[in-house]
Design an enzyme around this catalytic site. Sequence first.
Site, PDB file in Angstrom:
ATOM      1  N   ARG A  30       0.960  -1.294   0.328  1.00 11.26           N
ATOM      2  CA  ARG A  30      -0.099  -0.026   0.016  1.00 11.26           C
ATOM      3  C   ARG A  30       0.987   1.280   0.066  1.00 11.26           C
ATOM      4  O   ARG A  30       0.321   2.301  -0.080  1.00 11.26           O
ATOM      5  CB  ARG A  30      -0.919   0.044   1.389  1.00 11.26           C
ATOM      6  CG  ARG A  30      -2.104  -1.029   1.251  1.00 11.26           C
ATOM      7  CD  ARG A  30      -3.240  -0.984   1.696  1.00 11.26           C
ATOM      8  NE  ARG A  30      -3.082  -0.370   3.039  1.00 11.26           N
ATOM      9  CZ  ARG A  30      -4.536  -0.445   3.846  1.00 11.26           C
ATOM     10  NH1 ARG A  30      -5.630  -0.690   3.176  1.00 11.26           N
ATOM     11  NH2 ARG A  30      -4.141  -0.065   5.216  1.00 11.26           N
ATOM     12  N   LYS A  32       3.915   1.498  -2.084  1.00 13.06           N
ATOM     13  CA  LYS A  32       4.909   1.097  -3.132  1.00 13.06           C
ATOM     14  C   LYS A  32       4.901   2.636  -3.783  1.00 13.06           C
ATOM     15  O   LYS A  32       5.981   3.101  -4.265  1.00 13.06           O
ATOM     16  CB  LYS A  32       4.278   0.300  -4.010  1.00 13.06           C
ATOM     17  CG  LYS A  32       4.341  -1.201  -3.746  1.00 13.06           C
ATOM     18  CD  LYS A  32       5.844  -1.280  -3.133  1.00 13.06           C
ATOM     19  CE  LYS A  32       6.798  -2.015  -4.075  1.00 13.06           C
ATOM     20  NZ  LYS A  32       8.124  -1.960  -3.538  1.00 13.06           N
ATOM     21  N   CYS A  54       0.056  27.836  35.021  1.00 13.92           N
ATOM     22  CA  CYS A  54       0.580  26.646  34.899  1.00 13.92           C
ATOM     23  C   CYS A  54       0.632  25.946  36.418  1.00 13.92           C
ATOM     24  O   CYS A  54       1.506  26.400  37.190  1.00 13.92           O
ATOM     25  CB  CYS A  54       1.769  26.372  34.155  1.00 13.92           C
ATOM     26  SG  CYS A  54       2.512  24.788  34.148  1.00 13.92           S
ATOM     27  N   CYS A  57       4.484  25.146  36.924  1.00 12.62           N
ATOM     28  CA  CYS A  57       5.882  26.263  36.891  1.00 12.62           C
ATOM     29  C   CYS A  57       6.167  26.595  38.276  1.00 12.62           C
ATOM     30  O   CYS A  57       5.400  26.170  39.328  1.00 12.62           O
ATOM     31  CB  CYS A  57       5.284  27.421  36.149  1.00 12.62           C
ATOM     32  SG  CYS A  57       5.207  27.446  34.275  1.00 12.62           S
ATOM     33  N   HIS A 117       8.682  26.463  31.046  1.00 10.14           N
ATOM     34  CA  HIS A 117       7.416  26.153  30.690  1.00 10.14           C
ATOM     35  C   HIS A 117       6.997  25.784  29.102  1.00 10.14           C
ATOM     36  O   HIS A 117       6.672  24.887  28.706  1.00 10.14           O
ATOM     37  CB  HIS A 117       6.141  27.208  30.919  1.00 10.14           C
ATOM     38  CG  HIS A 117       4.804  26.711  30.419  1.00 10.14           C
ATOM     39  ND1 HIS A 117       4.207  25.939  31.265  1.00 10.14           N
ATOM     40  CD2 HIS A 117       3.904  26.961  29.510  1.00 10.14           C
ATOM     41  CE1 HIS A 117       2.771  25.894  30.850  1.00 10.14           C
ATOM     42  NE2 HIS A 117       2.754  26.506  29.750  1.00 10.14           N
ATOM     43  N   ASN A 157       3.732  11.088  28.737  1.00 11.10           N
ATOM     44  CA  ASN A 157       2.749  11.476  27.574  1.00 11.10           C
ATOM     45  C   ASN A 157       2.943  12.869  27.310  1.00 11.10           C
ATOM     46  O   ASN A 157       2.841  13.869  27.997  1.00 11.10           O
ATOM     47  CB  ASN A 157       1.399  11.359  28.029  1.00 11.10           C
ATOM     48  CG  ASN A 157       0.864  10.155  28.586  1.00 11.10           C
ATOM     49  OD1 ASN A 157       1.312   9.260  27.915  1.00 11.10           O
ATOM     50  ND2 ASN A 157       0.209   9.890  29.558  1.00 11.10           N
ATOM     51  N   CYS A 164      -2.176  14.420  26.962  1.00 11.20           N
ATOM     52  CA  CYS A 164      -1.473  15.171  27.931  1.00 11.20           C
ATOM     53  C   CYS A 164      -2.188  16.647  28.322  1.00 11.20           C
ATOM     54  O   CYS A 164      -2.431  17.283  27.242  1.00 11.20           O
ATOM     55  CB  CYS A 164      -0.079  15.343  27.443  1.00 11.20           C
ATOM     56  SG  CYS A 164       0.936  16.281  28.754  1.00 11.20           S
ATOM     57  N   SER A 165      -2.459  16.884  29.339  1.00 12.21           N
ATOM     58  CA  SER A 165      -3.236  18.051  29.676  1.00 12.21           C
ATOM     59  C   SER A 165      -2.495  19.336  29.890  1.00 12.21           C
ATOM     60  O   SER A 165      -2.869  20.315  29.792  1.00 12.21           O
ATOM     61  CB  SER A 165      -4.248  17.720  30.891  1.00 12.21           C
ATOM     62  OG  SER A 165      -3.274  17.415  32.051  1.00 12.21           O
ATOM     63  N   HIS A 168       3.603  21.961  29.872  1.00 10.42           N
ATOM     64  CA  HIS A 168       4.968  21.998  30.758  1.00 10.42           C
ATOM     65  C   HIS A 168       5.639  20.795  30.653  1.00 10.42           C
ATOM     66  O   HIS A 168       5.084  19.703  30.811  1.00 10.42           O
ATOM     67  CB  HIS A 168       4.356  22.316  32.004  1.00 10.42           C
ATOM     68  CG  HIS A 168       5.874  22.947  32.948  1.00 10.42           C
ATOM     69  ND1 HIS A 168       5.947  23.977  33.289  1.00 10.42           N
ATOM     70  CD2 HIS A 168       6.962  22.107  33.480  1.00 10.42           C
ATOM     71  CE1 HIS A 168       7.095  24.112  33.897  1.00 10.42           C
ATOM     72  NE2 HIS A 168       7.685  22.850  33.843  1.00 10.42           N
ATOM     73  N   HIS A 170       7.022  17.254  31.449  1.00 10.66           N
ATOM     74  CA  HIS A 170       7.024  16.681  32.595  1.00 10.66           C
ATOM     75  C   HIS A 170       6.646  15.000  32.196  1.00 10.66           C
ATOM     76  O   HIS A 170       6.093  14.764  31.228  1.00 10.66           O
ATOM     77  CB  HIS A 170       5.893  17.117  33.733  1.00 10.66           C
ATOM     78  CG  HIS A 170       4.600  16.960  33.176  1.00 10.66           C
ATOM     79  ND1 HIS A 170       4.040  17.546  32.268  1.00 10.66           N
ATOM     80  CD2 HIS A 170       3.558  15.816  33.695  1.00 10.66           C
ATOM     81  CE1 HIS A 170       2.612  17.189  31.968  1.00 10.66           C
ATOM     82  NE2 HIS A 170       2.586  16.142  32.799  1.00 10.66           N
ATOM     83  N   GLN A 172       5.780  10.901  34.361  1.00 10.26           N
ATOM     84  CA  GLN A 172       5.399  10.490  35.544  1.00 10.26           C
ATOM     85  C   GLN A 172       5.829   9.077  35.988  1.00 10.26           C
ATOM     86  O   GLN A 172       6.756   8.832  35.090  1.00 10.26           O
ATOM     87  CB  GLN A 172       3.717  10.242  35.318  1.00 10.26           C
ATOM     88  CG  GLN A 172       2.821  11.349  34.843  1.00 10.26           C
ATOM     89  CD  GLN A 172       1.562  10.950  34.905  1.00 10.26           C
ATOM     90  OE1 GLN A 172       0.873  10.442  35.849  1.00 10.26           O
ATOM     91  NE2 GLN A 172       0.899  11.306  33.718  1.00 10.26           N
ATOM     92  N   HIS A 302      10.636   2.495  25.185  1.00 12.67           N
ATOM     93  CA  HIS A 302       9.671   2.439  23.938  1.00 12.67           C
ATOM     94  C   HIS A 302       9.278   3.827  23.496  1.00 12.67           C
ATOM     95  O   HIS A 302       8.985   4.795  24.497  1.00 12.67           O
ATOM     96  CB  HIS A 302       8.631   1.555  24.246  1.00 12.67           C
ATOM     97  CG  HIS A 302       8.557   0.316  24.706  1.00 12.67           C
ATOM     98  ND1 HIS A 302       9.021  -0.616  23.616  1.00 12.67           N
ATOM     99  CD2 HIS A 302       8.621  -0.574  25.542  1.00 12.67           C
ATOM    100  CE1 HIS A 302       9.057  -1.851  24.235  1.00 12.67           C
ATOM    101  NE2 HIS A 302       9.005  -1.805  25.449  1.00 12.67           N
ATOM    102  N   TYR A 320      -9.904  -3.224  12.810  1.00 11.12           N
ATOM    103  CA  TYR A 320      -9.420  -4.254  12.750  1.00 11.12           C
ATOM    104  C   TYR A 320      -8.287  -4.437  13.736  1.00 11.12           C
ATOM    105  O   TYR A 320      -8.043  -5.370  14.409  1.00 11.12           O
ATOM    106  CB  TYR A 320      -8.697  -4.339  11.377  1.00 11.12           C
ATOM    107  CG  TYR A 320      -8.145  -5.677  10.998  1.00 11.12           C
ATOM    108  CD1 TYR A 320      -9.026  -6.843  10.691  1.00 11.12           C
ATOM    109  CD2 TYR A 320      -6.776  -5.944  11.230  1.00 11.12           C
ATOM    110  CE1 TYR A 320      -8.396  -8.021  10.399  1.00 11.12           C
ATOM    111  CE2 TYR A 320      -6.110  -7.342  11.057  1.00 11.12           C
ATOM    112  CZ  TYR A 320      -6.973  -8.268  10.554  1.00 11.12           C
ATOM    113  OH  TYR A 320      -6.659  -9.531  10.333  1.00 11.12           O
TER     114      TYR A 320
END
Length: 349
Positions: A30, A32, A54, A57, A117, A157, A164-165, A168, A170, A172, A302, A320
């Site tokens: 698909r 090529k 923020c 911050c 930020h 994220n 991601c909300s 800034h 960061h 976790q 990853h 699928y």
Amino acid sequence: MTTVSFEPTEHPHRRRNALTGEWVLVSPHRTKRPWQGQVEKSMAELRPAYDPTCYLCPGNERAGGKRNPQYTNTLVFDNDFSALLPDGPSGAVDDRELFRTEAETGTCRVLCFSPRHDLTIPEMESGDIRRVVDVWAQQVEELGAQPNIHYVQIFENKGAVMGCSNPHPHGQIWANHTVPVEPAKEDAAQHAYLGRHGQPLLIEYLAHELEASERIVVQNRHWVALVPYWAVWPFETLLLPRRHVLALPELTNDERNALADILKHLTTRYDNLFETSFPYSMGWHGQPTDGRRHEHWQLHAHFYPPLLRSATVKKFMVGYEMLAMPQRDITAEQAADRLRQMSEKHYRT
Ligand code: ZN
């Protein structure tokens, strides 16, 4: 009648993820045609170095009334809305086969990569990324030493498309009693492989990848970033140390500096691909922290970026993928080739 022999660069096929045992459907026919993806430049997002609204911050108030210190490099704090709680009874609440419930305890922390930020990893100096590497290692060591913590999951994220909300910079750290689903799959695969071959799975895998070199994106004296053979996301990468390392705290001073460098170079290539702040979820997998040494493990990170063709066209895992198996068009080799061609100079500099 002509006989056509199977050619993985042309014919649909499936590839097995050696780390999880899962399969991905690859449909190279698909793509090529030459690359036609229109690259739409997204509006350059200009953010202030300090945002008074923020909650990450320096000096600002967080939800729940706590105030951030005037931090100058990194900041770690317990998540104000933690998904896990450190105290609580353990054991099975319900052990029936069809309705199994087990208590789970743990800790969730937030790690600010920088007081600025307006920065992201590719735009930070290597020396400042090195501080983030040290905090990752220190958190795995500190949380992993707790007797009830058997796995420490570090992740980031990045970008609104990844949920991601807050822009800034960061990440976790979630640490809990049981080994979560994805590292548990990798634990089983790596354990079985060492038993069969006498070598860690990812050590042998990297040796084969270096020899083939067609999926390598960027490398330095201690690290290699490549598009894994079994990649599902269009520009997914796997970041591996050259040496056998079980977990982040084992990294030497030199390896940590080289890691900061390769993180900057890899994420710069990502940003340059569609000239946008490239969204992704990334995270580290290392050995469980149950106090034993797991020689079958090899530390790795990853990167799972969702973008497919431009700053605004992402791959959807629907239909699928949800009901059968993941599928991709562009092959891992093509993706690696495109990332390899990117400059290591950030498009905004
Ligand atoms: Zn992994």
